[in-house]
Design a protein around this motif. Sequence first.
Motif, PDB file in Angstrom:
ATOM      1  N   HIS A  98       0.863  -1.173   0.000  1.00 43.98           N
ATOM      2  CA  HIS A  98       0.000   0.000   0.000  1.00 43.98           C
ATOM      3  C   HIS A  98       0.904   1.229   0.000  1.00 43.98           C
ATOM      4  O   HIS A  98       1.391   1.642   1.045  1.00 43.98           O
ATOM      5  CB  HIS A  98      -0.910   0.009   1.235  1.00 43.98           C
ATOM      6  N   PRO A  99       1.160   1.791  -1.195  1.00 44.04           N
ATOM      7  CA  PRO A  99       2.004   2.981  -1.271  1.00 44.04           C
ATOM      8  C   PRO A  99       1.356   4.176  -0.558  1.00 44.04           C
ATOM      9  O   PRO A  99       0.213   4.540  -0.840  1.00 44.04           O
ATOM     10  CB  PRO A  99       2.125   3.245  -2.772  1.00 44.04           C
ATOM     11  N   ASP A 100       2.104   4.733   0.379  1.00 44.08           N
ATOM     12  CA  ASP A 100       1.680   5.921   1.133  1.00 44.08           C
ATOM     13  C   ASP A 100       0.336   5.735   1.841  1.00 44.08           C
ATOM     14  O   ASP A 100      -0.418   6.695   2.017  1.00 44.08           O
ATOM     15  CB  ASP A 100       1.661   7.156   0.226  1.00 44.08           C
ATOM     16  N   HIS A 101       0.056   4.499   2.249  1.00 45.72           N
ATOM     17  CA  HIS A 101      -1.148   4.164   3.021  1.00 45.72           C
ATOM     18  C   HIS A 101      -0.782   3.088   4.046  1.00 45.72           C
ATOM     19  O   HIS A 101       0.188   2.359   3.862  1.00 45.72           O
ATOM     20  CB  HIS A 101      -2.272   3.651   2.111  1.00 45.72           C
ATOM     21  N   PRO A 102      -1.584   2.951   5.101  1.00 46.69           N
ATOM     22  CA  PRO A 102      -1.307   1.927   6.116  1.00 46.69           C
ATOM     23  C   PRO A 102      -1.464   0.506   5.576  1.00 46.69           C
ATOM     24  O   PRO A 102      -2.098   0.279   4.542  1.00 46.69           O
ATOM     25  CB  PRO A 102      -2.360   2.192   7.206  1.00 46.69           C
ATOM     26  N   ILE A 104      -3.382  -1.828   6.050  1.00 42.75           N
ATOM     27  CA  ILE A 104      -4.735  -2.263   6.424  1.00 42.75           C
ATOM     28  C   ILE A 104      -5.485  -2.568   5.132  1.00 42.75           C
ATOM     29  O   ILE A 104      -5.441  -1.775   4.189  1.00 42.75           O
ATOM     30  CB  ILE A 104      -5.465  -1.155   7.218  1.00 42.75           C
ATOM     31  N   PRO A 105      -6.191  -3.697   5.060  1.00 46.43           N
ATOM     32  CA  PRO A 105      -6.878  -4.050   3.814  1.00 46.43           C
ATOM     33  C   PRO A 105      -7.939  -3.018   3.418  1.00 46.43           C
ATOM     34  O   PRO A 105      -8.653  -2.493   4.267  1.00 46.43           O
ATOM     35  CB  PRO A 105      -7.558  -5.384   4.126  1.00 46.43           C
ATOM     36  N   SER A 106      -8.009  -2.772   2.126  1.00 46.06           N
ATOM     37  CA  SER A 106      -9.046  -1.893   1.588  1.00 46.06           C
ATOM     38  C   SER A 106     -10.311  -2.715   1.346  1.00 46.06           C
ATOM     39  O   SER A 106     -10.295  -3.949   1.400  1.00 46.06           O
ATOM     40  CB  SER A 106      -8.578  -1.285   0.269  1.00 46.06           C
ATOM     41  N   GLU A 107     -11.385  -2.043   1.022  1.00 44.89           N
ATOM     42  CA  GLU A 107     -12.624  -2.739   0.693  1.00 44.89           C
ATOM     43  C   GLU A 107     -12.426  -3.589  -0.564  1.00 44.89           C
ATOM     44  O   GLU A 107     -12.929  -4.705  -0.659  1.00 44.89           O
ATOM     45  CB  GLU A 107     -13.771  -1.737   0.504  1.00 44.89           C
TER      46      GLU A 107
END
Length: 152
Positions: A98-102, A104-107
């Motif tokens: 996840h570039p520049d994101h935590p 944590i799974p997305s929807e």
Amino acid sequence: MIRLSQEHLQTIRTHAESTYPDECCGIILGYLGNGSKIVVEIMPTENAWNTEAAAEFPGERTAESKKRQYVIAPEVMLKTQREVRDRSLKIIGIFHSHPDHPAIPSECDRLYAWQGYSYIIVSVQNGKAGELESWSLDDHHQFQAEAIENII
């Protein structure tokens, strides 16, 4: 629980940094043992997300969304399944960044996830791999955190 070595973790982090700012992806190979998944090999793959892949998914996704989407080409998955069967292994999970994101799974991650697999996500902030978490689906198709144990 998923058990893997520092070398496996480093392979995931290196692949994630090399594809930044796009998402990376890959296949986790191993076997089930004593109530946990034992990783034998991490297989980085190409993020095959493109206009054709986007057309297979509902919503407003474009080829440019490689920064927020990934797909492993179906032929790569099939070839890998055949090869690991000959080695008495299984595909036990998928990893991606996840570039520049935590981490944590997305929807979208949840909607297209498969029961029984581990999903390792590594957060890449400004090109540097950081937080790494593993997730698996419960009986209600919701992600639950999965413990990671380092093995030698």
